[in-house]
Every structure is written in structure tokens, then in C-alpha cells.
Design a protein around this motif. Sequence first.
Motif, PDB file in Angstrom:
ATOM      1  N   TYR A  67      -7.991  -2.939   9.739  1.00  0.00           N
ATOM      2  CA  TYR A  67      -9.149  -2.045   9.852  1.00  0.00           C
ATOM      3  C   TYR A  67     -10.198  -2.383   8.787  1.00  0.00           C
ATOM      4  CZ  TYR A  67      -6.972   1.323  13.119  1.00  0.00           C
ATOM      5  OH  TYR A  67      -6.412   1.946  14.198  1.00  0.00           O
ATOM      6  N   VAL A  68      -9.726  -2.622   7.564  1.00  0.00           N
ATOM      7  CA  VAL A  68     -10.655  -2.956   6.471  1.00  0.00           C
ATOM      8  C   VAL A  68     -11.362  -4.267   6.785  1.00  0.00           C
ATOM      9  CG1 VAL A  68     -10.777  -3.668   4.041  1.00  0.00           C
ATOM     10  CG2 VAL A  68      -9.462  -1.632   4.693  1.00  0.00           C
ATOM     11  N   ARG A  69     -10.613  -5.266   7.171  1.00  0.00           N
ATOM     12  CA  ARG A  69     -11.199  -6.580   7.476  1.00  0.00           C
ATOM     13  C   ARG A  69     -12.240  -6.456   8.595  1.00  0.00           C
ATOM     14  NH1 ARG A  69     -11.254 -11.301   4.958  1.00  0.00           N
ATOM     15  NH2 ARG A  69      -9.084 -11.121   4.391  1.00  0.00           N
ATOM     16  N   LYS A  70     -11.931  -5.659   9.636  1.00  0.00           N
ATOM     17  CA  LYS A  70     -12.867  -5.495  10.754  1.00  0.00           C
ATOM     18  C   LYS A  70     -14.129  -4.758  10.311  1.00  0.00           C
ATOM     19  CE  LYS A  70     -13.497  -3.704  15.412  1.00  0.00           C
ATOM     20  NZ  LYS A  70     -14.913  -3.570  15.153  1.00  0.00           N
ATOM     21  N   ALA A  71     -13.975  -3.690   9.533  1.00  0.00           N
ATOM     22  CA  ALA A  71     -15.149  -2.942   9.066  1.00  0.00           C
ATOM     23  C   ALA A  71     -16.065  -3.837   8.233  1.00  0.00           C
ATOM     24  CB  ALA A  71     -14.712  -1.728   8.250  1.00  0.00           C
ATOM     25  N   LEU A  72     -15.472  -4.629   7.363  1.00  0.00           N
ATOM     26  CA  LEU A  72     -16.276  -5.533   6.539  1.00  0.00           C
ATOM     27  C   LEU A  72     -16.982  -6.577   7.404  1.00  0.00           C
ATOM     28  CD1 LEU A  72     -13.838  -6.004   3.534  1.00  0.00           C
ATOM     29  CD2 LEU A  72     -15.893  -4.565   3.629  1.00  0.00           C
TER      30      LEU A  72
END
Length: 139
Positions: free
Chosen positions: A22-27
Motif C-alpha cells: 500500500y505504501v509503495r503504491k501510494a508513493l
Amino acid sequence: MPSTETFRIPTHRRHVPTARNYVRKALADWGITDELADRATLSANELVTNAVSHCRVSDARVKVALVLCRCELVLEVSDPDRDRLPVPRRPGLEEEGGRGLALVEALTDSWGTRQGPYTKTVWARFTLPPSETPVLDHP
């Protein structure tokens, strides 16, 4: 106006990869895909791992928030075990764990904790170089 991405995961280690994704996608959605994305994702991994490993509140959920405001990215990981603040350790050479907060300290510009009425939050700040500051679309 800052851009924010927030999600929650159950307090179980098997959900740590979900948080990392989720973090990687948001970034990536914000155009952050370089070394900063790697540092933020690894920091999120460590902070979420700590939260799910040490939270003693049954059926709890860990909240992860990313806030992008101008030239700063803030990562926050919160859980309802408000009285158990993380403390950096100096593990022995043979110990497998205990290095997560030292890693977060090395990867971030600053980090810390705060207690709310019902939660504790561990936060980490990352400064974006001016040339890498994304232009965010706002309605």
C-alpha cells in the motif's frame, strides 16, 4: 493542501507485506519511485512490524498514514497500545531482532512518537529535494 493516504491492517505479521505494498503504491501514485520511496517503504515495514509484534490490544488494527505536503513526506503508524512506546535497543551480535528503530533513524530525516488519548503513533519524516517535489493535482 497536503495529500493523504490512510489504511488499516490487522495486528498480525502476515499483513506487513500488504502494508508495504500500500505504501509503495501510494508513493508511486504521487510520482515518488526513487530512493526516497525505498527508504519510506522500508521504514514503514519496520514500524508496522513493530506495531503488529508488540501491540497487546486484542483484535486491534494498525493505522498507517502517509502525508505529502510540499517538500515533506510524513509516515505515521498508530496502534491502540498507547502506553507501550517503542524504545531503541542495542541488540547483541547474535540477536536476530531489535534493530528496526535504528534502521528507521538511519533512513529518515527525523522520527519520534506521540501518545493520543487512545493510541500511540510512531512518525517518520522525509524531506524531498526541490527537484523531486511532486506536483499534486487538487480538485
